[in-house]
Design a protein around this motif. Structure first.
Motif, PDB file in Angstrom:
ATOM      1  N   LYS A 128       0.955  -0.953  -0.008  1.00 50.09           N
ATOM      2  CA  LYS A 128      -0.056   0.023  -0.057  1.00 50.09           C
ATOM      3  C   LYS A 128       0.956   1.047  -0.069  1.00 50.09           C
ATOM      4  O   LYS A 128       1.944   1.109   0.508  1.00 50.09           O
ATOM      5  CB  LYS A 128      -0.952  -0.105   1.197  1.00 50.09           C
ATOM      6  CG  LYS A 128      -2.241  -1.148   0.997  1.00 50.09           C
ATOM      7  CD  LYS A 128      -3.136  -1.155   2.245  1.00 50.09           C
ATOM      8  CE  LYS A 128      -3.918  -2.026   1.759  1.00 50.09           C
ATOM      9  NZ  LYS A 128      -5.248  -1.669   2.448  1.00 50.09           N
ATOM     10  N   GLN A 132       0.190   7.795  -1.981  1.00 50.35           N
ATOM     11  CA  GLN A 132      -1.236   7.801  -2.587  1.00 50.35           C
ATOM     12  C   GLN A 132      -2.285   8.300  -1.561  1.00 50.35           C
ATOM     13  O   GLN A 132      -3.019   9.208  -1.745  1.00 50.35           O
ATOM     14  CB  GLN A 132      -1.675   6.607  -3.220  1.00 50.35           C
ATOM     15  CG  GLN A 132      -0.804   6.464  -4.513  1.00 50.35           C
ATOM     16  CD  GLN A 132      -1.081   5.066  -4.965  1.00 50.35           C
ATOM     17  OE1 GLN A 132      -1.410   4.217  -4.361  1.00 50.35           O
ATOM     18  NE2 GLN A 132      -0.891   5.165  -6.382  1.00 50.35           N
ATOM     19  N   ARG A 133      -1.892   7.631  -0.454  1.00 51.18           N
ATOM     20  CA  ARG A 133      -2.810   7.941   0.649  1.00 51.18           C
ATOM     21  C   ARG A 133      -2.844   9.560   1.067  1.00 51.18           C
ATOM     22  O   ARG A 133      -3.814  10.228   1.535  1.00 51.18           O
ATOM     23  CB  ARG A 133      -2.511   7.089   1.925  1.00 51.18           C
ATOM     24  CG  ARG A 133      -3.330   7.638   3.314  1.00 51.18           C
ATOM     25  CD  ARG A 133      -4.743   7.029   3.313  1.00 51.18           C
ATOM     26  NE  ARG A 133      -5.107   5.662   2.980  1.00 51.18           N
ATOM     27  CZ  ARG A 133      -5.491   4.699   3.859  1.00 51.18           C
ATOM     28  NH1 ARG A 133      -5.590   5.235   5.298  1.00 51.18           N
ATOM     29  NH2 ARG A 133      -5.823   3.501   3.526  1.00 51.18           N
ATOM     30  N   TRP A 134      -1.415  10.075   1.191  1.00 52.25           N
ATOM     31  CA  TRP A 134      -1.298  11.300   1.343  1.00 52.25           C
ATOM     32  C   TRP A 134      -2.042  12.201   0.343  1.00 52.25           C
ATOM     33  O   TRP A 134      -2.859  13.255   0.778  1.00 52.25           O
ATOM     34  CB  TRP A 134       0.181  11.582   1.402  1.00 52.25           C
ATOM     35  CG  TRP A 134       0.544  12.941   1.521  1.00 52.25           C
ATOM     36  CD1 TRP A 134       0.290  13.980   2.826  1.00 52.25           C
ATOM     37  CD2 TRP A 134       1.212  13.775   0.577  1.00 52.25           C
ATOM     38  NE1 TRP A 134       0.901  14.953   2.638  1.00 52.25           N
ATOM     39  CE2 TRP A 134       1.516  15.301   1.412  1.00 52.25           C
ATOM     40  CE3 TRP A 134       1.756  13.518  -0.539  1.00 52.25           C
ATOM     41  CZ2 TRP A 134       2.124  16.293   0.741  1.00 52.25           C
ATOM     42  CZ3 TRP A 134       2.368  14.686  -1.023  1.00 52.25           C
ATOM     43  CH2 TRP A 134       2.653  15.939  -0.562  1.00 52.25           C
ATOM     44  N   ASP A 135      -1.816  11.978  -0.857  1.00 48.93           N
ATOM     45  CA  ASP A 135      -2.630  12.754  -1.978  1.00 48.93           C
ATOM     46  C   ASP A 135      -4.026  12.386  -1.671  1.00 48.93           C
ATOM     47  O   ASP A 135      -4.787  13.631  -1.834  1.00 48.93           O
ATOM     48  CB  ASP A 135      -2.383  12.061  -3.270  1.00 48.93           C
ATOM     49  CG  ASP A 135      -1.028  12.527  -4.015  1.00 48.93           C
ATOM     50  OD1 ASP A 135      -0.526  13.669  -3.602  1.00 48.93           O
ATOM     51  OD2 ASP A 135      -0.363  11.890  -4.940  1.00 48.93           O
ATOM     52  N   ASP A 136      -4.608  11.401  -1.412  1.00 51.25           N
ATOM     53  CA  ASP A 136      -6.209  11.502  -1.467  1.00 51.25           C
ATOM     54  C   ASP A 136      -6.600  11.999  -0.206  1.00 51.25           C
ATOM     55  O   ASP A 136      -7.694  12.605  -0.262  1.00 51.25           O
ATOM     56  CB  ASP A 136      -6.315   9.733  -1.096  1.00 51.25           C
ATOM     57  CG  ASP A 136      -6.125   8.924  -2.577  1.00 51.25           C
ATOM     58  OD1 ASP A 136      -5.936   9.420  -3.493  1.00 51.25           O
ATOM     59  OD2 ASP A 136      -6.141   7.624  -2.230  1.00 51.25           O
ATOM     60  N   LEU A 137      -5.770  12.374   0.843  1.00 56.17           N
ATOM     61  CA  LEU A 137      -6.247  12.946   2.012  1.00 56.17           C
ATOM     62  C   LEU A 137      -5.984  14.715   1.924  1.00 56.17           C
ATOM     63  O   LEU A 137      -5.903  15.523   2.888  1.00 56.17           O
ATOM     64  CB  LEU A 137      -5.695  12.489   3.237  1.00 56.17           C
ATOM     65  CG  LEU A 137      -6.252  11.247   3.845  1.00 56.17           C
ATOM     66  CD1 LEU A 137      -5.277  10.526   4.785  1.00 56.17           C
ATOM     67  CD2 LEU A 137      -7.530  11.252   4.604  1.00 56.17           C
ATOM     68  N   ARG A 139      -3.164  16.118   0.892  1.00 55.28           N
ATOM     69  CA  ARG A 139      -1.791  16.497   1.353  1.00 55.28           C
ATOM     70  C   ARG A 139      -1.497  17.196   2.707  1.00 55.28           C
ATOM     71  O   ARG A 139      -0.997  18.297   2.482  1.00 55.28           O
ATOM     72  CB  ARG A 139      -1.071  17.216  -0.023  1.00 55.28           C
ATOM     73  CG  ARG A 139      -1.237  16.332  -1.182  1.00 55.28           C
ATOM     74  CD  ARG A 139      -0.137  17.395  -2.222  1.00 55.28           C
ATOM     75  NE  ARG A 139       0.022  16.532  -3.465  1.00 55.28           N
ATOM     76  CZ  ARG A 139       0.893  16.732  -4.112  1.00 55.28           C
ATOM     77  NH1 ARG A 139       1.784  17.582  -4.119  1.00 55.28           N
ATOM     78  NH2 ARG A 139       0.993  15.532  -5.371  1.00 55.28           N
ATOM     79  N   ARG A 171      -7.330  11.032   8.195  1.00 58.31           N
ATOM     80  CA  ARG A 171      -8.465  10.097   7.661  1.00 58.31           C
ATOM     81  C   ARG A 171      -9.686  10.251   8.789  1.00 58.31           C
ATOM     82  O   ARG A 171     -10.725  10.414   8.403  1.00 58.31           O
ATOM     83  CB  ARG A 171      -8.019   8.816   7.657  1.00 58.31           C
ATOM     84  CG  ARG A 171      -9.088   7.906   6.564  1.00 58.31           C
ATOM     85  CD  ARG A 171      -8.387   6.432   6.548  1.00 58.31           C
ATOM     86  NE  ARG A 171      -8.259   5.743   8.072  1.00 58.31           N
ATOM     87  CZ  ARG A 171      -9.214   5.373   8.870  1.00 58.31           C
ATOM     88  NH1 ARG A 171     -10.539   5.483   8.363  1.00 58.31           N
ATOM     89  NH2 ARG A 171      -9.021   4.750   9.892  1.00 58.31           N
ATOM     90  N   TRP A 176     -13.385   9.732   6.800  1.00 60.75           N
ATOM     91  CA  TRP A 176     -12.942   8.824   5.512  1.00 60.75           C
ATOM     92  C   TRP A 176     -13.030   7.224   5.992  1.00 60.75           C
ATOM     93  O   TRP A 176     -12.044   7.167   6.976  1.00 60.75           O
ATOM     94  CB  TRP A 176     -11.798   9.076   4.934  1.00 60.75           C
ATOM     95  CG  TRP A 176     -11.526   8.487   3.341  1.00 60.75           C
ATOM     96  CD1 TRP A 176     -12.331   8.249   2.746  1.00 60.75           C
ATOM     97  CD2 TRP A 176     -10.009   8.396   2.990  1.00 60.75           C
ATOM     98  NE1 TRP A 176     -11.663   7.641   1.564  1.00 60.75           N
ATOM     99  CE2 TRP A 176     -10.326   7.756   1.811  1.00 60.75           C
ATOM    100  CE3 TRP A 176      -8.653   8.355   3.377  1.00 60.75           C
ATOM    101  CZ2 TRP A 176      -9.124   7.253   1.045  1.00 60.75           C
ATOM    102  CZ3 TRP A 176      -7.787   8.223   2.622  1.00 60.75           C
ATOM    103  CH2 TRP A 176      -8.055   7.523   1.477  1.00 60.75           C
TER     104      TRP A 176
END
Length: 178
Positions: A128, A132-137, A139, A171, A176
């Motif tokens: 994982k 990408q998680r950072w982008d989705d949240l 930044r 998150r 989320w």
């Protein structure tokens, strides 16, 4: 509940192959694993890797220098033993790997077993991606790495755990689900 591991690899790559230099892994509970391969070719490293990675490695006599098969066996035991202790019958379903730019790290990690089909069933087939998680949240601000941690696989793995904790708080604050 997944058993999460945060890791980083340092490697030499030439556009065709990725040669593992070192791997650092930490779990959510403070356990750590770090090893340096005795099998990479330092002469194949570019200037950046020499300056930022190879110059930071412990002396070759250090006990953390190991051949790839030893790293592979120790890493497998490190990853699956906590799940087995909890009585898991399908440990691979509970182990999660997380890395910053996970695709690069996953290739270096998976190659310890040779071809992708040789990866043990108890281990995840993907890593994982924290980036990408950072982008989705959106930044959010993340903790900064300590200077001595940069481009040290174990230091970067510790930093990935700190990043994940920050991202988890973000998150949860935005509601989320995952």
């Amino acid at each position: 509940m997944p058993y999460r591991y945060f890791y980083d690899t340092e490697f030499i790559e030439n556009g065709e192959t990725i040669d593992l230099v070192s791997i650092g892994v930490v779990d959510e509970h403070g356990r750590e694993y770090y090893a340096i391969s005795t099998e990479f070719n330092p002469d194949a490293a570019g200037e950046w890797v020499r300056r930022n990675v190879l110059d930071k490695l412990p002396a070759p006599g250090d006990k953390r220098w190991k051949d790839r098969s030893t790293i592979r066996d120790e890493l497998y035991e490190f990853l699956v033993s906590p799940v087995r202790k909890k009585g898991g019958t399908h440990p691979g379903e509970r182990v999660e790997l997380w890395a910053w730019f996970g695709a690069y790290d996953h290739v270096a990690y998976a190659q310890l077993w040779g071809t992708m089909p040789a990866l043990p069933k108890a281990l995840p087939r993907m890593t994982k991606d924290l980036r990408q998680r950072w982008d989705d949240l959106g930044r959010p601000e993340l903790p900064q790495a300590e200077d001595h941690e940069l481009h040290d696989a174990l230091g970067d793995a510790r930093h990935n755990l700190r990043r994940w904790r920050t991202l988890e708080k973000q998150r949860q604050s935005v509601g989320w689900k995952n």
